[in-house]
Design a protein around this motif. Structure first.
Motif, PDB file in Angstrom:
ATOM      1  N   GLY A  75       1.012 -26.299  15.019  1.00 18.42           N
ATOM      2  CA  GLY A  75       0.017 -25.569  15.937  1.00 18.42           C
ATOM      3  C   GLY A  75      -0.098 -24.446  16.701  1.00 18.42           C
ATOM      4  N   GLN A  76       0.120 -23.334  15.362  1.00 22.75           N
ATOM      5  CA  GLN A  76       0.210 -22.396  15.388  1.00 22.75           C
ATOM      6  C   GLN A  76      -0.619 -21.838  14.497  1.00 22.75           C
ATOM      7  OE1 GLN A  76       3.596 -20.755  13.606  1.00 22.75           O
ATOM      8  NE2 GLN A  76       4.690 -20.446  15.513  1.00 22.75           N
ATOM      9  N   ASP A  77      -1.285 -23.100  13.832  1.00 20.29           N
ATOM     10  CA  ASP A  77      -2.439 -22.395  13.185  1.00 20.29           C
ATOM     11  C   ASP A  77      -3.532 -22.298  13.603  1.00 20.29           C
ATOM     12  OD1 ASP A  77      -0.540 -22.326  10.968  1.00 20.29           O
ATOM     13  OD2 ASP A  77      -1.352 -24.732  10.649  1.00 20.29           O
ATOM     14  N   ASP A  78      -4.003 -23.247  14.405  1.00 21.52           N
ATOM     15  CA  ASP A  78      -5.390 -22.722  15.601  1.00 21.52           C
ATOM     16  C   ASP A  78      -5.086 -21.543  16.917  1.00 21.52           C
ATOM     17  OD1 ASP A  78      -4.128 -24.260  17.456  1.00 21.52           O
ATOM     18  OD2 ASP A  78      -5.457 -25.321  17.828  1.00 21.52           O
ATOM     19  N   VAL A  79      -4.224 -20.854  16.716  1.00 20.55           N
ATOM     20  CA  VAL A  79      -4.113 -19.592  17.452  1.00 20.55           C
ATOM     21  C   VAL A  79      -4.108 -18.423  16.115  1.00 20.55           C
ATOM     22  CG1 VAL A  79      -3.389 -20.914  19.362  1.00 20.55           C
ATOM     23  CG2 VAL A  79      -1.524 -19.530  17.113  1.00 20.55           C
ATOM     24  N   HIS A  80      -4.426 -18.338  15.164  1.00 26.20           N
ATOM     25  CA  HIS A  80      -4.522 -17.261  14.876  1.00 26.20           C
ATOM     26  C   HIS A  80      -3.083 -16.984  14.098  1.00 26.20           C
ATOM     27  CE1 HIS A  80      -8.949 -18.265  15.206  1.00 26.20           C
ATOM     28  NE2 HIS A  80      -9.001 -17.811  16.294  1.00 26.20           N
ATOM     29  N   ILE A  81      -1.723 -17.395  13.923  1.00 28.51           N
ATOM     30  CA  ILE A  81      -0.681 -16.522  13.965  1.00 28.51           C
ATOM     31  C   ILE A  81      -0.627 -15.819  12.324  1.00 28.51           C
ATOM     32  CG2 ILE A  81       1.715 -16.955  13.411  1.00 28.51           C
ATOM     33  CD1 ILE A  81       0.937 -16.653  15.809  1.00 28.51           C
ATOM     34  N   HIS A  82      -1.216 -17.010  10.919  1.00 28.66           N
ATOM     35  CA  HIS A  82      -1.744 -16.519   9.305  1.00 28.66           C
ATOM     36  C   HIS A  82      -2.886 -16.238   9.657  1.00 28.66           C
ATOM     37  CE1 HIS A  82       2.845 -18.290   9.801  1.00 28.66           C
ATOM     38  NE2 HIS A  82       2.278 -19.471  10.238  1.00 28.66           N
ATOM     39  N   ALA A  83      -3.274 -15.800   8.139  1.00 24.28           N
ATOM     40  CA  ALA A  83      -3.861 -15.438   8.378  1.00 24.28           C
ATOM     41  C   ALA A  83      -5.179 -17.011   7.143  1.00 24.28           C
ATOM     42  CB  ALA A  83      -4.220 -14.142   7.251  1.00 24.28           C
ATOM     43  N   LEU A  84      -6.435 -17.981   7.951  1.00 20.35           N
ATOM     44  CA  LEU A  84      -6.850 -19.025   6.778  1.00 20.35           C
ATOM     45  C   LEU A  84      -7.467 -18.473   5.936  1.00 20.35           C
ATOM     46  CD1 LEU A  84      -6.067 -20.692   9.970  1.00 20.35           C
ATOM     47  CD2 LEU A  84      -4.405 -20.795   7.908  1.00 20.35           C
ATOM     48  N   HIS A  85      -7.630 -18.356   4.963  1.00 26.09           N
ATOM     49  CA  HIS A  85      -9.304 -18.180   3.575  1.00 26.09           C
ATOM     50  C   HIS A  85      -9.188 -19.574   3.620  1.00 26.09           C
ATOM     51  CE1 HIS A  85      -8.331 -14.137   3.732  1.00 26.09           C
ATOM     52  NE2 HIS A  85      -7.159 -14.687   3.796  1.00 26.09           N
ATOM     53  N   ASP A  86     -10.251 -20.153   2.866  1.00 23.94           N
ATOM     54  CA  ASP A  86     -11.172 -21.421   2.492  1.00 23.94           C
ATOM     55  C   ASP A  86     -10.781 -21.361   0.933  1.00 23.94           C
ATOM     56  OD1 ASP A  86     -13.405 -19.771   1.555  1.00 23.94           O
ATOM     57  OD2 ASP A  86     -14.952 -21.038   2.974  1.00 23.94           O
ATOM     58  N   PHE A  87     -11.465 -22.221   0.405  1.00 21.31           N
ATOM     59  CA  PHE A  87     -11.330 -22.914  -1.007  1.00 21.31           C
ATOM     60  C   PHE A  87     -11.628 -21.849  -1.253  1.00 21.31           C
ATOM     61  CE2 PHE A  87     -10.597 -27.499  -0.304  1.00 21.31           C
ATOM     62  CZ  PHE A  87      -9.600 -27.380   0.047  1.00 21.31           C
ATOM     63  N   GLU A  88     -13.101 -21.147  -1.078  1.00 20.66           N
ATOM     64  CA  GLU A  88     -14.069 -19.433  -1.921  1.00 20.66           C
ATOM     65  C   GLU A  88     -13.060 -18.692  -1.883  1.00 20.66           C
ATOM     66  OE1 GLU A  88     -15.771 -22.641   0.621  1.00 20.66           O
ATOM     67  OE2 GLU A  88     -15.198 -23.083  -2.602  1.00 20.66           O
ATOM     68  N   GLY A  89     -11.926 -18.340  -0.550  1.00 17.97           N
ATOM     69  CA  GLY A  89     -11.044 -17.432  -0.498  1.00 17.97           C
ATOM     70  C   GLY A  89     -12.044 -16.182   0.842  1.00 17.97           C
ATOM     71  N   ALA A  90     -12.928 -17.112   1.325  1.00 13.67           N
ATOM     72  CA  ALA A  90     -13.666 -16.463   2.508  1.00 13.67           C
ATOM     73  C   ALA A  90     -12.570 -16.606   3.736  1.00 13.67           C
ATOM     74  CB  ALA A  90     -14.432 -17.015   2.725  1.00 13.67           C
ATOM     75  N   ARG A  91     -12.520 -15.169   4.345  1.00 11.82           N
ATOM     76  CA  ARG A  91     -11.281 -15.651   6.343  1.00 11.82           C
ATOM     77  C   ARG A  91     -12.124 -16.269   6.819  1.00 11.82           C
ATOM     78  NH1 ARG A  91      -8.039 -15.465   9.856  1.00 11.82           N
ATOM     79  NH2 ARG A  91      -6.978 -14.263  10.803  1.00 11.82           N
ATOM     80  N   VAL A  92     -11.550 -17.329   7.423  1.00 14.56           N
ATOM     81  CA  VAL A  92     -12.325 -18.946   8.676  1.00 14.56           C
ATOM     82  C   VAL A  92     -11.605 -18.537   9.467  1.00 14.56           C
ATOM     83  CG1 VAL A  92     -13.649 -19.477   6.301  1.00 14.56           C
ATOM     84  CG2 VAL A  92     -10.708 -20.205   7.112  1.00 14.56           C
ATOM     85  N   SER A  93     -12.136 -18.904  11.120  1.00 11.60           N
ATOM     86  CA  SER A  93     -10.971 -19.782  11.894  1.00 11.60           C
ATOM     87  C   SER A  93      -9.894 -21.044  11.553  1.00 11.60           C
ATOM     88  CB  SER A  93     -11.728 -19.280  12.926  1.00 11.60           C
ATOM     89  OG  SER A  93     -12.738 -20.255  12.874  1.00 11.60           O
ATOM     90  N   TYR A  94      -9.439 -21.548  12.296  1.00 12.73           N
ATOM     91  CA  TYR A  94      -9.415 -23.059  11.998  1.00 12.73           C
ATOM     92  C   TYR A  94     -10.438 -23.758  12.207  1.00 12.73           C
ATOM     93  CZ  TYR A  94      -6.501 -26.849  13.016  1.00 12.73           C
ATOM     94  OH  TYR A  94      -5.836 -27.768  13.105  1.00 12.73           O
ATOM     95  N   GLU A  95     -11.487 -23.629  13.257  1.00 13.79           N
ATOM     96  CA  GLU A  95     -12.410 -24.355  13.737  1.00 13.79           C
ATOM     97  C   GLU A  95     -12.915 -24.373  12.338  1.00 13.79           C
ATOM     98  OE1 GLU A  95     -10.965 -21.992  15.218  1.00 13.79           O
ATOM     99  OE2 GLU A  95     -10.135 -22.749  17.430  1.00 13.79           O
ATOM    100  N   GLU A  96     -13.595 -23.223  11.687  1.00 11.83           N
ATOM    101  CA  GLU A  96     -14.768 -23.804  10.731  1.00 11.83           C
ATOM    102  C   GLU A  96     -13.907 -24.253   9.748  1.00 11.83           C
ATOM    103  OE1 GLU A  96     -16.802 -19.227  10.848  1.00 11.83           O
ATOM    104  OE2 GLU A  96     -14.835 -19.422  10.479  1.00 11.83           O
ATOM    105  N   LEU A  97     -12.080 -24.167   9.421  1.00 10.29           N
ATOM    106  CA  LEU A  97     -11.449 -24.927   8.268  1.00 10.29           C
ATOM    107  C   LEU A  97     -11.205 -26.798   8.887  1.00 10.29           C
ATOM    108  CD1 LEU A  97      -9.938 -24.403   5.863  1.00 10.29           C
ATOM    109  CD2 LEU A  97      -8.072 -24.363   7.246  1.00 10.29           C
ATOM    110  N   LEU A  98     -11.396 -26.414   9.992  1.00  4.48           N
ATOM    111  CA  LEU A  98     -11.700 -27.758  10.812  1.00  4.48           C
ATOM    112  C   LEU A  98     -12.946 -28.724  10.070  1.00  4.48           C
ATOM    113  CD1 LEU A  98     -10.548 -30.711  12.074  1.00  4.48           C
ATOM    114  CD2 LEU A  98     -10.563 -29.228  14.141  1.00  4.48           C
TER     115      LEU A  98
END
Length: 328
Positions: free
Chosen positions: A28-51
């Motif tokens: 539940g913390q992942d979609d409020v940007h507690i952690h920096a999320l990066h996709d499989f190419e290494g780009a910084r993305v939001s939880y919504e973009e990842l989903l």
């Protein structure tokens, strides 16, 4: 002469302290940007973009029976490492870990630091804490009593001096500020790996997380090689274990990348570590660098992979992949 008799690589995630209902609560913390999320190419993305890009198959990965099987696999692997380390009976453990601004801050963030005080303090209030509802088994990271742990101080100082002679620029600490305690990397070793009386350690901290002076994988590998040479130059007849903690992929699980990296850990060269795509070594993935340092220290030793456990916690594929391995 001293000898490296064992290498250990282990994840150190709070997931290892939690049962699966708490994994899902943490998601539940992942979609409020507690952690920096990066996709499989290494780009910084939001939880919504990842989903939006996630495979529907991930839903099966977060079914409760799957989570419980992975929880059990994690605990079994940690127990096996604890047994192996206990049977090895090292006189000294050199620990390679990273810091999440528990000790080092933006006013001074060394790429490489060695602690050489007589003891290393553990302070629960100084560690990162993760709170959950009581029915989800709230846990601190790592829930131990405040105390001082022994450091192989003379060996740590010798390591600093010898690394300087090999052109590594080493920061050093003999004590922390009164409110500070050891980084989670070292707390994990004491809490989950060592049974019985504490074994003196040599704490080596590398900056994996925070630009602009993150150690490169190649530099980490060469650091590990230098550490091995220095250990083997110590005149005392010591049995030394080298442990690195951290990783693997998080906070987005990337199984393909993890498995390629484990292959490199088993048989790879300096060039293989140097070729790791640094754009993918951000956020939690940055801790691969601790394993690269370990790889340099265990050159020529045989790797036994105890387990690899991808621990998903959300439909977007967030979570933490666990790996546990030893070198003899």
């Amino acid at each position: 002469m001293a000898k490296v008799i064992l290498g250990v690589g282990s994840s150190h995630s709070p997931t290892l302290l939690m049962e699966p209902p708490a994994w899902l609560a943490r998601a539940g913390q992942d979609d409020v940007h507690i952690h920096a999320l990066h996709d499989f190419e290494g780009a910084r993305v939001s939880y919504e973009e990842l989903l939006a890009k996630a495979s529907p198959a991930i839903l099966k990965e977060i079914e409760m029976d799957v989570l419980w099987k992975r929880h059990e696999a994690n605990q079994k692997a940690v127990a096996e490492i604890r047994t192996i380390l206990g049977e090895a009976k090292p006189d000294v453990i050199l620990v390679i870990g990273d810091d999440h601004k528990e000790v080092f801050q933006d006013d001074n963030m060394p790429a490489l630091s060695v602690y050489w005080g007589e003891t290393l303090p553990y302070k629960p209030q100084g560690m990162m804490k993760w709170k959950y509802d009581q029915d989800l088994r709230a846990t601190d990271w790592y829930p131990q009593e405040e105390r001082e742990y022994p450091v192989a101080s003379k060996l740590a100082r010798s390591l600093i001096e010898s690394l300087m002679q090999r052109d590594f620029d080493v920061a050093h600490s003999r004590h922390y500020q009164p409110e500070q305690g050891m980084s989670h990397s070292f707390g994990y070793v004491y809490y989950k790996m060592i049974e019985g009386d504490p074994i003196p350690i040599v704490p080596v901290s590398i900056n994996t997380y925070y630009p602009p002076n993150q150690i490169t994988p190649a530099r980490a590998y060469n650091l590990g090689g230098a550490i091995r040479e220095i250990i083997e130059s110590w005149p005392a007849n010591l049995r030394v274990a080298v442990i690195a903690t951290g990783g693997l992929s998080h906070f987005v699980v990337d199984e393909d990348f993890d498995r390629r990296f484990l292959d490199i850990m088993a048989t790879g060269t300096l060039e293989d570590h140097a070729s790791l795509p640094r754009e993918k070594l951000q956020s939690g993935n940055s801790e691969f660098r601790c394993w690269s340092a370990l790889a340099g220290a265990v050159q020529g030793m045989k790797m036994d992979l105890i387990d690899y456990v991808p621990c998903y916690r959300s439909p977007a594929g967030t979570g933490c992949a666990m790996a546990f391995a030893v070198w003899h």
